[in-house]
Write a protein that holds these residues in place. Structure first.
Motif, PDB file in Angstrom:
ATOM      1  N   VAL A 137      16.197 -41.262  46.946  1.00 48.66           N
ATOM      2  CA  VAL A 137      16.076 -39.902  47.472  1.00 48.66           C
ATOM      3  C   VAL A 137      17.465 -39.312  47.696  1.00 48.66           C
ATOM      4  O   VAL A 137      17.737 -38.161  47.339  1.00 48.66           O
ATOM      5  N   SER A 138      18.372 -40.104  48.275  1.00 47.04           N
ATOM      6  CA  SER A 138      19.733 -39.632  48.539  1.00 47.04           C
ATOM      7  C   SER A 138      20.463 -39.310  47.240  1.00 47.04           C
ATOM      8  O   SER A 138      21.196 -38.322  47.152  1.00 47.04           O
ATOM      9  N   GLU A 139      20.266 -40.158  46.230  1.00 46.53           N
ATOM     10  CA  GLU A 139      20.915 -39.918  44.946  1.00 46.53           C
ATOM     11  C   GLU A 139      20.437 -38.618  44.320  1.00 46.53           C
ATOM     12  O   GLU A 139      21.225 -37.850  43.763  1.00 46.53           O
ATOM     13  N   ARG A 140      19.140 -38.346  44.425  1.00 43.73           N
ATOM     14  CA  ARG A 140      18.618 -37.104  43.864  1.00 43.73           C
ATOM     15  C   ARG A 140      19.147 -35.889  44.622  1.00 43.73           C
ATOM     16  O   ARG A 140      19.440 -34.849  44.043  1.00 43.73           O
ATOM     17  N   LYS A 141      19.282 -36.020  45.954  1.00 43.32           N
ATOM     18  CA  LYS A 141      19.837 -34.924  46.743  1.00 43.32           C
ATOM     19  C   LYS A 141      21.293 -34.679  46.354  1.00 43.32           C
ATOM     20  O   LYS A 141      21.737 -33.531  46.249  1.00 43.32           O
ATOM     21  N   LEU A 142      22.053 -35.781  46.126  1.00 43.09           N
ATOM     22  CA  LEU A 142      23.448 -35.651  45.724  1.00 43.09           C
ATOM     23  C   LEU A 142      23.560 -34.979  44.363  1.00 43.09           C
ATOM     24  O   LEU A 142      24.415 -34.110  44.155  1.00 43.09           O
ATOM     25  N   ASP A 143      22.701 -35.361  43.423  1.00 46.01           N
ATOM     26  CA  ASP A 143      22.700 -34.737  42.092  1.00 46.01           C
ATOM     27  C   ASP A 143      22.407 -33.244  42.195  1.00 46.01           C
ATOM     28  O   ASP A 143      23.024 -32.425  41.502  1.00 46.01           O
ATOM     29  N   ALA A 144      21.469 -32.894  43.074  1.00 44.26           N
ATOM     30  CA  ALA A 144      21.120 -31.486  43.247  1.00 44.26           C
ATOM     31  C   ALA A 144      22.304 -30.692  43.823  1.00 44.26           C
ATOM     32  O   ALA A 144      22.581 -29.569  43.393  1.00 44.26           O
ATOM     33  N   LEU A 145      23.018 -31.303  44.783  1.00 39.29           N
ATOM     34  CA  LEU A 145      24.187 -30.635  45.371  1.00 39.29           C
ATOM     35  C   LEU A 145      25.298 -30.472  44.345  1.00 39.29           C
ATOM     36  O   LEU A 145      25.977 -29.438  44.296  1.00 39.29           O
ATOM     37  N   GLN A 146      25.520 -31.515  43.515  1.00 42.59           N
ATOM     38  CA  GLN A 146      26.551 -31.430  42.486  1.00 42.59           C
ATOM     39  C   GLN A 146      26.219 -30.348  41.467  1.00 42.59           C
ATOM     40  O   GLN A 146      27.098 -29.599  41.019  1.00 42.59           O
ATOM     41  N   LYS A 147      24.952 -30.255  41.089  1.00 42.48           N
ATOM     42  CA  LYS A 147      24.528 -29.221  40.149  1.00 42.48           C
ATOM     43  C   LYS A 147      24.743 -27.829  40.743  1.00 42.48           C
ATOM     44  O   LYS A 147      25.218 -26.910  40.062  1.00 42.48           O
ATOM     45  N   LYS A 148      24.398 -27.679  42.032  1.00 43.60           N
ATOM     46  CA  LYS A 148      24.576 -26.399  42.706  1.00 43.60           C
ATOM     47  C   LYS A 148      26.057 -26.036  42.784  1.00 43.60           C
ATOM     48  O   LYS A 148      26.441 -24.879  42.601  1.00 43.60           O
ATOM     49  N   PHE A 149      26.915 -27.049  43.032  1.00 42.41           N
ATOM     50  CA  PHE A 149      28.359 -26.819  43.120  1.00 42.41           C
ATOM     51  C   PHE A 149      28.901 -26.336  41.779  1.00 42.41           C
ATOM     52  O   PHE A 149      29.724 -25.418  41.718  1.00 42.41           O
ATOM     53  N   LYS A 150      28.446 -26.958  40.672  1.00 41.63           N
ATOM     54  CA  LYS A 150      28.900 -26.552  39.343  1.00 41.63           C
ATOM     55  C   LYS A 150      28.485 -25.118  39.031  1.00 41.63           C
ATOM     56  O   LYS A 150      29.249 -24.349  38.447  1.00 41.63           O
ATOM     57  N   GLU A 151      27.263 -24.756  39.419  1.00 39.67           N
ATOM     58  CA  GLU A 151      26.794 -23.388  39.191  1.00 39.67           C
ATOM     59  C   GLU A 151      27.632 -22.386  39.977  1.00 39.67           C
ATOM     60  O   GLU A 151      27.988 -21.316  39.468  1.00 39.67           O
ATOM     61  N   LEU A 155      30.144 -19.265  38.742  1.00 45.51           N
ATOM     62  CA  LEU A 155      30.082 -17.914  39.277  1.00 45.51           C
ATOM     63  C   LEU A 155      31.461 -17.446  39.761  1.00 45.51           C
ATOM     64  O   LEU A 155      31.845 -16.290  39.549  1.00 45.51           O
ATOM     65  N   ILE A 156      32.199 -18.351  40.398  1.00 42.02           N
ATOM     66  CA  ILE A 156      33.540 -18.006  40.887  1.00 42.02           C
ATOM     67  C   ILE A 156      34.452 -17.643  39.725  1.00 42.02           C
ATOM     68  O   ILE A 156      35.220 -16.678  39.780  1.00 42.02           O
ATOM     69  N   GLU A 157      34.394 -18.434  38.627  1.00 46.19           N
ATOM     70  CA  GLU A 157      35.204 -18.142  37.452  1.00 46.19           C
ATOM     71  C   GLU A 157      34.837 -16.785  36.863  1.00 46.19           C
ATOM     72  O   GLU A 157      35.709 -16.027  36.428  1.00 46.19           O
ATOM     73  N   GLN A 158      33.542 -16.480  36.838  1.00 45.54           N
ATOM     74  CA  GLN A 158      33.104 -15.181  36.325  1.00 45.54           C
ATOM     75  C   GLN A 158      33.614 -14.047  37.207  1.00 45.54           C
ATOM     76  O   GLN A 158      34.043 -12.997  36.711  1.00 45.54           O
ATOM     77  N   TYR A 159      33.559 -14.284  38.546  1.00 44.86           N
ATOM     78  CA  TYR A 159      34.073 -13.274  39.469  1.00 44.86           C
ATOM     79  C   TYR A 159      35.568 -13.043  39.254  1.00 44.86           C
ATOM     80  O   TYR A 159      36.057 -11.903  39.262  1.00 44.86           O
ATOM     81  N   LYS A 160      36.345 -14.119  39.024  1.00 41.00           N
ATOM     82  CA  LYS A 160      37.781 -14.001  38.767  1.00 41.00           C
ATOM     83  C   LYS A 160      38.040 -13.175  37.516  1.00 41.00           C
ATOM     84  O   LYS A 160      38.926 -12.312  37.473  1.00 41.00           O
ATOM     85  N   PHE A 161      37.257 -13.439  36.469  1.00 40.26           N
ATOM     86  CA  PHE A 161      37.408 -12.698  35.215  1.00 40.26           C
ATOM     87  C   PHE A 161      37.098 -11.220  35.432  1.00 40.26           C
ATOM     88  O   PHE A 161      37.833 -10.344  34.956  1.00 40.26           O
ATOM     89  N   ASP A 162      36.006 -10.935  36.155  1.00 41.15           N
ATOM     90  CA  ASP A 162      35.630  -9.546  36.412  1.00 41.15           C
ATOM     91  C   ASP A 162      36.686  -8.828  37.232  1.00 41.15           C
ATOM     92  O   ASP A 162      37.008  -7.657  36.963  1.00 41.15           O
ATOM     93  N   ILE A 163      37.244  -9.511  38.226  1.00 42.41           N
ATOM     94  CA  ILE A 163      38.294  -8.922  39.064  1.00 42.41           C
ATOM     95  C   ILE A 163      39.542  -8.617  38.235  1.00 42.41           C
ATOM     96  O   ILE A 163      40.173  -7.574  38.368  1.00 42.41           O
ATOM     97  N   ASN A 164      39.918  -9.532  37.334  1.00 46.14           N
ATOM     98  CA  ASN A 164      41.086  -9.346  36.471  1.00 46.14           C
ATOM     99  C   ASN A 164      40.888  -8.149  35.542  1.00 46.14           C
ATOM    100  O   ASN A 164      41.793  -7.335  35.338  1.00 46.14           O
TER     101      ASN A 164
END
Length: 220
Positions: A137-151, A155-164
């Motif tokens: 269960v903990s491993e699946r929660k960690l995978d979900a958090l890592q996936k959310k972090f990558k997403e 989004l942050i990279e896209q925001y940087k591009f839009d700001i530039n």
């Protein structure tokens, strides 16, 4: 009326391992001289195979319950419930209505790994959740958090591009407006000189040039 007993009384312990089925056992004890009829129900029948799920018990009977579930999804079955209904055979033959069953038992679900499973644990009332199950269960929660972090990183990279892009557009507009302002200032100066002299500026420049030449000749 002598009430029957079921073992375990509160929690069904399902034995699981790396291979093989996930099995639990239930025992019904009839302390009366009258035969009892029983029926076993569950909130999620699609995940369980009960043998037998209904029948008659004179003194005692063992019931095998097999869980049809992936071992990595066991935690989802912890909310399932079992209900055991027991009534006299004569009463059942008269009504065939299980709602009239005087003896009803509700059992929870728990798990135990095969190598730690023993007879002394079968009849424990407390729920037991094996560590490997908790780790999965903990491993699946960690995978979900890592996936959310990558997403979020995308989004942050896209925001940087839009700001530039926006910043470049602002600088471009500032340059255009600066040129326009400069032209406007020149036009204002020319118009001011024209207003003061009453003649076009180029005429003023010609007269000034002639005056300088004429003055130079007089000095000679």
């Amino acid at each position: 009326m002598i009430r029957p007993d079921i073992i375990p009384a509160k929690t069904l312990i399902f034995e699981y391992g790396s291979n093989g089925p996930i099995i639990s056992q239930l025992k019904i004890l009839n302390h009366s001289t009258i035969d009892k009829r029983f029926k076993i129900k569950t909130t999620k029948p699609q995940f369980y195979l009960t043998n037998p799920s209904e029948g008659i018990v004179s003194d005692e009977i063992y019931i095998s319950i097999e869980m049809k579930c992936d071992k990595f999804m066991l935690e989802h079955r912890l909310k399932d419930k079992f209900q055991i209904l027991i009534m006299d055979v004569n009463l059942y033959e008269q009504s065939q209505d299980w709602e009239k069953a005087p003896d009803k038992f509700i059992l929870d679900i728990s798990f135990m790994k095969k190598e730690e499973f023993s007879d002394s644990h079968i009849y424990q009332a407390d729920s037991i959740i094996e560590k490997p199950l908790e780790q999965s269960v903990s491993e699946r929660k960690l995978d979900a958090l890592q996936k959310k972090f990558k997403e979020q990183a995308k989004l942050i990279e896209q925001y940087k591009f839009d700001i530039n892009e926006l910043q470049n557009e602002i600088e471009k507009n500032e340059f255009i407006y600066s040129e326009q302002d400069q032209k406007i200032d020149e036009n204002i100066i020319i118009q001011s000189l024209k207003d003061k002299a009453g003649v076009p500026v180029f005429q003023v420049l010609i007269v000034a040039t002639v005056a300088v030449i004429f003055g130079s000749l007089l000095n000679r």
